[in-house]
Design a protein around this motif. Structure first.
Motif, PDB file in Angstrom:
ATOM      1  N   ALA A 189      -7.405   7.346   8.302  1.00  0.00           N
ATOM      2  CA  ALA A 189      -7.512   6.729   7.119  1.00  0.00           C
ATOM      3  C   ALA A 189      -8.785   6.047   6.653  1.00  0.00           C
ATOM      4  CB  ALA A 189      -6.154   5.743   6.592  1.00  0.00           C
ATOM      5  N   ASP A 248      -2.727   4.753  -0.625  1.00  0.00           N
ATOM      6  CA  ASP A 248      -3.075   5.689  -1.593  1.00  0.00           C
ATOM      7  C   ASP A 248      -3.020   4.756  -3.013  1.00  0.00           C
ATOM      8  OD1 ASP A 248      -3.219   7.901  -0.131  1.00  0.00           O
ATOM      9  OD2 ASP A 248      -1.675   8.958  -0.994  1.00  0.00           O
ATOM     10  N   TYR A 249      -2.007   4.102  -3.004  1.00  0.00           N
ATOM     11  CA  TYR A 249      -1.862   3.119  -4.254  1.00  0.00           C
ATOM     12  C   TYR A 249      -3.165   2.083  -4.385  1.00  0.00           C
ATOM     13  CZ  TYR A 249       2.732   4.644  -5.005  1.00  0.00           C
ATOM     14  OH  TYR A 249       3.841   5.438  -4.915  1.00  0.00           O
ATOM     15  N   LEU A 251      -6.016   2.827  -2.965  1.00  0.00           N
ATOM     16  CA  LEU A 251      -7.217   3.658  -3.253  1.00  0.00           C
ATOM     17  C   LEU A 251      -7.263   3.932  -4.762  1.00  0.00           C
ATOM     18  CD1 LEU A 251      -9.516   5.799  -2.480  1.00  0.00           C
ATOM     19  CD2 LEU A 251      -7.418   7.291  -1.987  1.00  0.00           C
ATOM     20  N   ASP A 610       3.687  11.315  -7.586  1.00  0.00           N
ATOM     21  CA  ASP A 610       2.414  10.465  -7.696  1.00  0.00           C
ATOM     22  C   ASP A 610       1.324  11.039  -8.060  1.00  0.00           C
ATOM     23  OD1 ASP A 610       4.057   8.610  -6.699  1.00  0.00           O
ATOM     24  OD2 ASP A 610       3.204   8.418  -5.096  1.00  0.00           O
ATOM     25  N   TYR A 611       0.888  12.264  -7.479  1.00  0.00           N
ATOM     26  CA  TYR A 611      -0.309  12.817  -7.946  1.00  0.00           C
ATOM     27  C   TYR A 611      -0.318  13.368  -9.280  1.00  0.00           C
ATOM     28  CZ  TYR A 611      -0.845  12.652  -2.555  1.00  0.00           C
ATOM     29  OH  TYR A 611      -1.028  12.004  -1.388  1.00  0.00           O
ATOM     30  N   ALA A 647      -6.579  10.821  -1.139  1.00  0.00           N
ATOM     31  CA  ALA A 647      -5.275  10.384  -1.005  1.00  0.00           C
ATOM     32  C   ALA A 647      -4.125  11.212  -0.282  1.00  0.00           C
ATOM     33  CB  ALA A 647      -4.690  10.142  -2.458  1.00  0.00           C
ATOM     34  N   MET A 651      -2.534  10.878   3.344  1.00  0.00           N
ATOM     35  CA  MET A 651      -1.133  10.968   3.787  1.00  0.00           C
ATOM     36  C   MET A 651      -0.986  12.117   4.797  1.00  0.00           C
ATOM     37  SD  MET A 651       1.423   9.583   1.944  1.00  0.00           S
ATOM     38  CE  MET A 651       1.666   8.999   0.321  1.00  0.00           C
TER      39      MET A 651
END
Length: 724
Positions: A189, A248-249, A251, A610-611, A647, A651
Motif C-alpha cells: 500500500a 482508502d478513506y 487516500l 464506496d467506489y 484505492a 484493496m
C-alpha cells in the motif's frame, strides 16, 4: 449552470475546522484513547466463539442429548495414527510406538491412552496400520500446550514408520500464525500511495491513520465480544477490511486536500473542503459498508452475527479516524504535504474544466469516449464476460475445512491419510445418532439395522444407553470422506428416508461434526437470498440519499451483483475445481468454506458502493455544471480514475496477502474479494458505467418528485471545483 460552494457552517465543516485548529488535543486524545482501549481490550477482551452448531437442527438436538446424558463423552480428543511397513509387531517398531504412547500418556493435559496392542479393534487385519484415541483432560488446552504432543509424534516418524496426530486441537496447534501477510499488505500500500502522490509525507498520512484506527478497532471489537461473541478468524478478517478501507478513506481525503492546496487554498480551508466533500463521501461509504455487514444478522447465526458486529466496529473506527484524526495530521503538515518527494516527471496540470493544459485529454477520459461511441456493444461484452466468470458458481458446494484439506506436511493430514487407508475415509466423518428412551430402555436394533443396510454406510456400532437410562446413542461410519458430496447426501437420505420408515426411528437425531456441517451449510443456503435482498435494499436507500437518482442506484446494484457473482465463480474454479489452486496456496480441491460466500456478499457490496459513491458523486457534479451526461461521465471518470485505481490497487494488495497465510478459509475470502475489487475497478468502472450511463442518457438522473430547479450540488454542498 453554477453549483454551490462547500458549506463552511455545516457540522462537517465545523468538525474539520476544530480538528485542524486543535490538532494537538485531537492527536493526544487519539493516542491516549487507543492505548487505553488496546490495554483493556487485549487484556480483558472476550474469548473467541467458533460454535456454528446451534439452532434447532437435527445435529443440535443430537448434541444437546449427548451433552445432557453422556457427560463422560465430553471433551476434546486427539487421534494417533500409525503406519508401519514391517507391521506394528516388529520389535523395533513396537518399541518406538510404545515409547510415543508413553510420552503422550505422560502429558499433563492428556488422559489415559489405550495402546493398540491392547485392543484388536484398533489395528487393521494386516497389522500394518493402527490407531488410538488420546483424550484431553483440559478442554481449554491452548495450542502451545498441544504443540509439544504434535512435535513428539512427528519426530518419531521415519525408517518405515509414519505417525500422525489428528484432531481439531492438533490442527490448530500446528497451524502457523498469519505471519507477515499484513506487513506485506502495508508495504505494498505504501508503494502504491507513493506512486499516486509522489511524496513520502502524503504517502504516510493514510497509512498512519489507518494503522492507529485499526489498533483501536481490533481492541474495541475484543471488548464488544463480551456482548456479541465473535469467531477467532474475525480479528484477521477485520484487520484486512479495516486496513483496506482505512487507507482508502484517508487516500480520498488527502487527495482532495492536495487538490484544494493546488487550487490556492490555505491549509485550513483546504482541510475544511476535504472534509465537507470527500469526508462526506467517506461517511456515506462507511455507513454503506456497515449496513451491508450488518445484513449478516439476518442469517440468524451467532457466529455470523459476531463477525458482522466485530468487523463493523473496526470499519466505524476507521471512518471516525478519517474525519477527525486525519484533519489533525493535515494541520501538522500544512503545505509540507508534498515534502520528501523523490525525482519524478512532473504530472500534467489540469484546468478547471478538466482538460490538460497541453491540450491532450487524460487516458481515462479518452477511454470513456471510446466506450460511449459503442455503448451497447461495450455493455454486452463486459456483462457477458462477467456472466461467463460467474458460470462455475452453479456448481458451488459448501462445507467446513477438515484435516483432508490441510497442507500435506501437517501431522493432522498424515493422520487423516493413514486412517483413511486403514479404516476407510468415513472414519473421520462419523455420524452420531442420539435419541431419548424410556426407563425400560428402547429397542434400537431395527434402527441400527436400517442404518447399517443403507447404501453409503460402511459400519455401525452397537447402541449405548446412558447411565441414567434416558438416552441412547450409536455411530455410523460412511464409506466416503468428510468433504465428499456423497457424505452430505447420505445425511439427507438417513433423515428423509431411512429413519422415518424404521421402527422407532422417528425421534432419532443424526448429529456429529459432519452432520453439523451439513446443517450449517443448509441453513446458510436457505437464508442467503433474504440476506442479499435486505443488503441491496438498504444500500440502495443510502446511495439514493447521496446521489439523488433512483436510476443510478439501481445500475450500481445490478453491476455490484454481477461483479460479486463473477468473484464467486472464480473461487469455485480455483478452490473447488482446482484451477491454479496449488499455485495460489490451496493444497487440494475442496468445497468452498460455508461462511465465505455469505460474508463476502455484504462486504463486497459495501466496498463496491464506496467506489460508486466517489465516481458518481463527481459525475453528478459535472452534470450539474454542464448539463451534458456524456461530458459529465468522461470528465467524472477522468477526475476520479487515478484515485479509484490507487484505492482499488491497495484493496487488492491487502486482500491477496491472505494467500501468504496458512488458513485456507481466509485464503478463499481474500482471493474472492481481490477478484471482485479488480473486476469492479476495471470492467465495471471503466466499461459498464460509461456504457450504461450513455445508454440511459437523461434517464440517469430520474428521481421521483425532483423539482426541476433543484440541483444535486446545492443539496450536497459540493462546489464547482470540488474534486474527490
Amino acid at each position: 449552470m453554477r453549483t454551490g460552494t462547500p458549506r463552511t457552517d455545516g457540522a462537517l465543516a465545523k468538525l474539520g475546522r476544530f480538528c485542524f485548529r486543535r490538532r494537538r488535543l485531537v492527536l493526544v486524545t487519539w493516542i491516549v484513547g487507543v492505548m487505553a482501549v488496546a490495554f483493556v481490550g487485549f487484556t480483558y477482551g472476550a474469548a473467541a466463539d467458533n460454535d456454528y452448531s446451534g439452532g434447532n437442527s437435527d445435529s443440535a438436538k443430537a448434541q444437546a442429548l449427548i451433552e445432557k446424558h453422556f457427560p463422560e463423552q465430553q471433551g476434546d480428543t486427539l487421534t494417533l495414527a500409525i503406519k508401519a511397513e514391517k507391521g506394528i509387531d516388529d520389535p523395533a517398531v513396537r518399541q518406538r510406538i510404545e515409547r510415543v504412547i508413553a510420552d503422550l500418556d505422560a502429558s499433563p493435559i492428556t488422559g489415559p491412552v489405550t495402546s493398540p496392542y491392547e485392543d484388536e479393534k484398533l489395528v487393521t487385519q494386516d497389522r500394518r496400520i493402527a490407531r488410538t484415541t488420546v483424550p484431553l483432560t483440559d478442554k481449554d488446552a491452548v495450542k502451545t500446550e498441544v504443540k509439544p504432543l504434535v512435535d513428539t509424534v512427528k519426530e518419531s516418524s521415519g525408517d518405515g514408520v509414519t505417525l500422525g496426530l489428528g484432531g481439531e486441537k492438533a490442527e490448530k496447534a500446528e497451524t502457523p500464525p498469519q505471519g507477515p501477510a499484513e506487513s506485506v499488505g502495508v508495504l505494498t500500500a505504501a508503494v502504491i500511495l507513493f506512486i499516486a502522490f509522489g511524496s513520502l509525507v502524503a504517502m504516510g498520512l493514510p497509512i498512519v491513520t489507518a494503522l492507529l484506527a485499526l489498533l483501536g478497532g481490533i481492541a474495541l471489537m475484543r471488548l464488544v465480544g463480551h456482548v456479541v461473541p465473535a469467531p477467532d478468524f474475525a480479528v484477521i478478517f477485520a484487520a484486512m477490511i479495516g486496513l483496506g478501507v482505512g487507507i482508502d478513506y484517508a487516500l480520498f481525503i488527502v487527495t482532495r486536500y492536495k487538490d484544494a492546496l493546488e487550487g490556492g487554498d490555505e491549509p485550513e480551508s483546504a482541510t475544511v473542503k476535504a472534509i465537507t466533500t470527500a469526508g462526506r463521501a467517506v461517511l456515506f461509504a462507511g455507513t454503506t459498508v456497515v449496513i451491508a455487514l450488518l445484513g449478516l444478522v439476518v442469517m440468524g447465526d451467532g457466529m455470523m452475527t459476531g463477525l458482522a458486529v466485530a468487523t463493523s466496529v473496526a470499519v466505524l473506527v476507521t471512518v471516525v479516524a478519517a474525519v477527525t484524526l486525519l484533519p489533525a495530521f493535515l494541520g501538522f503538515t500544512g503545505h509540507r504535504i508534498n515534502s520528501l518527494r523523490l525525482p519524478r516527471r512532473l504530472s500534467r496540470r489540469h484546468r478547471a474544466d478538466g482538460v490538460p493544459s497541453r491540450g491532450r485529454r487524460p487516458l481515462a477520459e479518452r477511454w470513456a469516449g471510446v466506450v460511449q461511441r459503442w455503448p451497447l456493444a461495450a455493455a454486452i461484452l463486459a456483462g457477458g464476460f462477467m456472466l461467463v466468470l460467474a458460470v462455475p458458481v452453479l456448481s458451488l458446494r459448501l462445507s467446513m475445512p477438515d484435516a483432508s484439506v490441510q497442507p500435506h506436511d501437517r501431522s493432522s493430514y498424515t493422520s487423516y491419510q493413514i486412517i483413511s487407508e486403514g479404516f476407510g475415509p468415513g472414519y473421520g466423518a462419523p455420524l452420531i445418532f442420539a435419541t431419548e428412551v424410556d426407563p425400560s430402555g428402547a429397542d434400537l436394533r431395527p434402527v441400527v439395522a436400517a442404518v447399517g443396510e443403507t447404501e453409503g454406510v460402511a459400519s455401525v456400532t452397537p447402541p449405548r444407553v446412558s447411565k441414567d437410562g434416558q438416552a441412547a446413542t450409536f455411530m455410523a461410519f460412511p464409506t466416503t470422506g468428510y468433504q465428499d458430496e456423497a457424505t452430505a447426501d447420505l445425511v439427507h437420505t438417513l433423515r428423509d428416508d431411512v429413519l422415518p420408515t424404521a421402527s422407532g426411528g422417528e425421534e432419532v437425531y443424526v448429529g456429529g461434526p459432519n452432520a453439523a456441517t451439513v446443517d450449517y451449510a443448509d441453513g446458510v443456503s436457505s437464508r442467503l437470498l433474504p440476506m442479499i435482498a435486505i443488503v441491496i435494499v438498504l444500500s440502495l436507500v443510502v446511495l439514493i440519499a447521496l446521489v439523488r437518482s433512483v436510476t443510478i442506484a439501481l445500475q450500481a446494484a445490478v453491476m455490484n451483483v454481477l461483479s460479486i457473482a463473477a468473484a464467486y465463480g472464480v473461487i469455485v474454479a480455483v478452490v473447488q475445481w482446482g484451477w491454479f489452486g496449488p499455485a495460489l496456496g490451496f493444497p487440494t480441491e475442496m468445497p468452498v468454506t460455508t461462511f465465505i460466500p455469505v460474508t463476502m456478499f455484504p462486504l463486497l457490496f459495501g466496498l463496491s458502493m464506496d467506489y460508486e459513491v466517489f465516481l458518481v458523486s463527481r459525475i453528478r457534479e459535472e452534470y450539474e455544471r454542464t448539463g451534458d451526461t456524456r461530458l459529465a461521465v468522461t470528465r467524472g471518470l477522468a477526475r476520479t480514475a487515478k484515485v479509484i485505481t490507487a484505492a482499488a490497487a491497495i484493496m487488492i494488495a491487502i486482500f491477496t496477502t491472505s494467500l501468504l497465510g496458512p488458513d485456507v478459509s481466509l485464503k478463499q475470502g481474500g482471493l474472492g474479494m481481490a477478484v471482485a475489487v479488480l473486476i469492479d475497478a476495471t470492467i465495471v468502472r471503466m466499461i459498464l458505467v460509461p456504457a450504461v450511463m450513455e445508454l440511459c442518457g437523461k434517464a440517469n438522473w430520474w428521481m421521483p418528485g425532483r423539482r426541476a430547479k433543484t440541483t444535486w450540488a446545492s443539496q450536497a454542498g459540493v462546489g464547482e471545483e470540488a474534486r474527490v
